[in-house]
Every structure is written in C-alpha cells, then in structure tokens.
Design a protein around this motif. Structure first.
Motif, PDB file in Angstrom:
ATOM      1  N   ARG A 196       9.904   6.995  -8.047  1.00  0.00           N
ATOM      2  CA  ARG A 196      10.521   5.817  -7.452  1.00  0.00           C
ATOM      3  C   ARG A 196       9.570   4.636  -7.558  1.00  0.00           C
ATOM      4  O   ARG A 196       8.362   4.821  -7.561  1.00  0.00           O
ATOM      5  N   SER A 197      10.135   3.460  -7.630  1.00  0.00           N
ATOM      6  CA  SER A 197       9.336   2.236  -7.585  1.00  0.00           C
ATOM      7  C   SER A 197       9.574   1.598  -6.234  1.00  0.00           C
ATOM      8  O   SER A 197      10.677   1.656  -5.689  1.00  0.00           O
ATOM      9  N   ARG A 198       8.526   0.997  -5.702  1.00  0.00           N
ATOM     10  CA  ARG A 198       8.628   0.381  -4.392  1.00  0.00           C
ATOM     11  C   ARG A 198       7.687  -0.809  -4.323  1.00  0.00           C
ATOM     12  O   ARG A 198       6.550  -0.731  -4.766  1.00  0.00           O
ATOM     13  N   ARG A 199       8.168  -1.898  -3.766  1.00  0.00           N
ATOM     14  CA  ARG A 199       7.328  -3.064  -3.508  1.00  0.00           C
ATOM     15  C   ARG A 199       7.225  -3.201  -2.001  1.00  0.00           C
ATOM     16  O   ARG A 199       8.240  -3.245  -1.304  1.00  0.00           O
ATOM     17  N   ALA A 200       5.985  -3.217  -1.496  1.00  0.00           N
ATOM     18  CA  ALA A 200       5.797  -3.243  -0.050  1.00  0.00           C
ATOM     19  C   ALA A 200       4.505  -3.961   0.310  1.00  0.00           C
ATOM     20  O   ALA A 200       3.546  -3.958  -0.456  1.00  0.00           O
ATOM     21  N   MET A 201       4.501  -4.550   1.497  1.00  0.00           N
ATOM     22  CA  MET A 201       3.298  -5.153   2.062  1.00  0.00           C
ATOM     23  C   MET A 201       2.597  -4.059   2.851  1.00  0.00           C
ATOM     24  O   MET A 201       3.117  -3.579   3.853  1.00  0.00           O
ATOM     25  N   LEU A 202       1.433  -3.634   2.345  1.00  0.00           N
ATOM     26  CA  LEU A 202       0.715  -2.512   2.942  1.00  0.00           C
ATOM     27  C   LEU A 202      -0.765  -2.818   3.067  1.00  0.00           C
ATOM     28  O   LEU A 202      -1.299  -3.631   2.315  1.00  0.00           O
ATOM     29  N   GLN A 203      -1.402  -2.131   3.984  1.00  0.00           N
ATOM     30  CA  GLN A 203      -2.855  -2.165   4.083  1.00  0.00           C
ATOM     31  C   GLN A 203      -3.387  -1.484   2.824  1.00  0.00           C
ATOM     32  O   GLN A 203      -2.927  -0.410   2.456  1.00  0.00           O
TER      33      GLN A 203
ATOM     34  N   THR B 181      -7.267   0.498  -6.532  1.00  0.00           N
ATOM     35  CA  THR B 181      -6.709   0.073  -5.260  1.00  0.00           C
ATOM     36  C   THR B 181      -5.569   1.018  -4.914  1.00  0.00           C
ATOM     37  O   THR B 181      -4.716   1.297  -5.746  1.00  0.00           O
ATOM     38  N   VAL B 182      -5.594   1.523  -3.680  1.00  0.00           N
ATOM     39  CA  VAL B 182      -4.580   2.470  -3.220  1.00  0.00           C
ATOM     40  C   VAL B 182      -4.073   2.038  -1.849  1.00  0.00           C
ATOM     41  O   VAL B 182      -4.761   1.310  -1.128  1.00  0.00           O
ATOM     42  N   PRO B 183      -2.865   2.488  -1.466  1.00  0.00           N
ATOM     43  CA  PRO B 183      -2.436   2.264  -0.083  1.00  0.00           C
ATOM     44  C   PRO B 183      -3.432   2.944   0.852  1.00  0.00           C
ATOM     45  O   PRO B 183      -3.990   3.999   0.518  1.00  0.00           O
ATOM     46  N   TRP B 184      -3.686   2.366   1.987  1.00  0.00           N
ATOM     47  CA  TRP B 184      -4.735   2.839   2.885  1.00  0.00           C
ATOM     48  C   TRP B 184      -4.555   4.284   3.326  1.00  0.00           C
ATOM     49  O   TRP B 184      -5.507   4.958   3.665  1.00  0.00           O
ATOM     50  N   ASP B 185      -3.314   4.815   3.282  1.00  0.00           N
ATOM     51  CA  ASP B 185      -3.093   6.191   3.719  1.00  0.00           C
ATOM     52  C   ASP B 185      -2.990   7.185   2.557  1.00  0.00           C
ATOM     53  O   ASP B 185      -2.705   8.354   2.785  1.00  0.00           O
ATOM     54  N   GLN B 186      -3.243   6.723   1.319  1.00  0.00           N
ATOM     55  CA  GLN B 186      -3.227   7.650   0.187  1.00  0.00           C
ATOM     56  C   GLN B 186      -4.348   8.664   0.361  1.00  0.00           C
ATOM     57  O   GLN B 186      -5.488   8.308   0.612  1.00  0.00           O
ATOM     58  N   ARG B 187      -4.027   9.926   0.235  1.00  0.00           N
ATOM     59  CA  ARG B 187      -5.018  10.984   0.412  1.00  0.00           C
ATOM     60  C   ARG B 187      -5.845  11.166  -0.850  1.00  0.00           C
ATOM     61  O   ARG B 187      -5.310  11.131  -1.955  1.00  0.00           O
TER      62      ARG B 187
END
Length: 175
Positions: free
Chosen positions: A71-78, A97-103
């Motif tokens: 899936r593709s997603r555009r989001a405002m994330l930490q 650069t990864v979303p802050w909660d990426q493990r």
C-alpha cells in the motif's frame, strides 16, 4: 514542534496520560518505508515503491519471504533519521529516514547496553541519540507499506527492519 529524544518522548506521553506511544500499525506485520528506500529482493536492490504483491524479499528470519500486499500512504508522522554507518549498516550514503515507530533489529553494543540482550527489535525512537540517530519532528512522509503473513526482518536502506514480532520470538542469533 521541537524534535525530542526518547526520554522527552516518554515524559510527554506521561503528561498526556498515554502509557505507550501510538503505533502506525500496532501489532501488525507491516514494514513502512519512505519512498526511494532500497530493499533487498530476490532480483537485487529495488526501490520500495517498485515492490509489488507477490515479490520475494530476502529476510533474516526466513531466507525469502513473499510480500502479501503493498500500500502507498502519505501521512504527517514523527520521523527518525539514521545516519549511514551508525548502526553498523553499509548501505545508503545519506542515511535512512523511517517513521519513529518503525522497528529495527539492533545487533551491536546498543542491544547489550540498552536492553541487556545480544540483539533487540526496537522502535526507531528508542535509538535516538541526537547526533547519529536524530528525531526530525513531524514530517510529511510518502510511505510504501509492505504487508507480510507473519513477522519478518528485511534488509532495507542498509538496515534490518522488522515487522512487529512478539518479544520472545527468536530472530536468529547474531553470528
């Protein structure tokens, strides 16, 4: 919003009465990659956005794993930026650069020092040190979300990124 480290994040969450940070896909078997992230596939490195359902990715956990859905997603994330070479990785000249909660699977001195284990799967925000691993604050991110039938650790951007896994699950001991 001013970027903050993991201690400041915990303090802010405590003030909000939130015990755990909200996850992008809590308990899921997904890996979220920023557009352009190089992913190791059966055919070699490919950009995350070029991966399709049915493609085979090289994993630490199973050798090859089939991507169930993309899936593709555009989001405002930490967001968290990991400088190239800071986690023992060899890929990516400019870091990842990864979303802050990426493990992330950590298998160096940090795992032993921070978690008392030879390896640990931890969210990126737990690794923020302000110098080599930095909190970028809120960022608009174009993500490719790879979905699997079970937890896996894949090679992307020179790092080992993990889908959610139970803490007791063996992810193959470090060599």
């Amino acid at each position: 919003m001013k970027p903050f480290g993991n201690a400041a994040l915990r303090a802010q969450l405590a003030m909000r009465g939130q015990a755990q940070p909200r996850r992008l896909f809590q308990g899921s078997q997904n890996i979220s990659l920023l557009r352009g992230t190089a992913v190791l596939t059966r055919e070699g490195e490919r950009a995350a956005e070029d991966i399709t359902a049915g493609d085979s990715l090289i994993t630490r956990t199973q050798g090859m794993a089939r991507v169930e859905a993309v899936r593709s997603r555009r989001a405002m994330l930490q967001a968290v930026c990991i400088a190239a070479g800071s986690l023992g990785d060899t890929g990516g000249e400019g870091g990842l650069t990864v979303p802050w909660d990426q493990r992330i699977l950590v298998r160096d001195w940090r795992a032993k020092a921070m978690f008392g284990q030879p390896q640990a799967v931890v969210p990126a925000y737990e690794l923020v040190d302000g110098e080599f691993i930095r909190d970028l604050g809120l960022q608009m991110m174009d993500l490719t979300v790879l979905e699997f039938s079970r937890p896996h650790v894949i090679y992307a951007g020179g790092l080992e990124l993990a889908a959610a896994a139970a803490p007791q699950e063996d992810l193959r001991p470090a060599a």
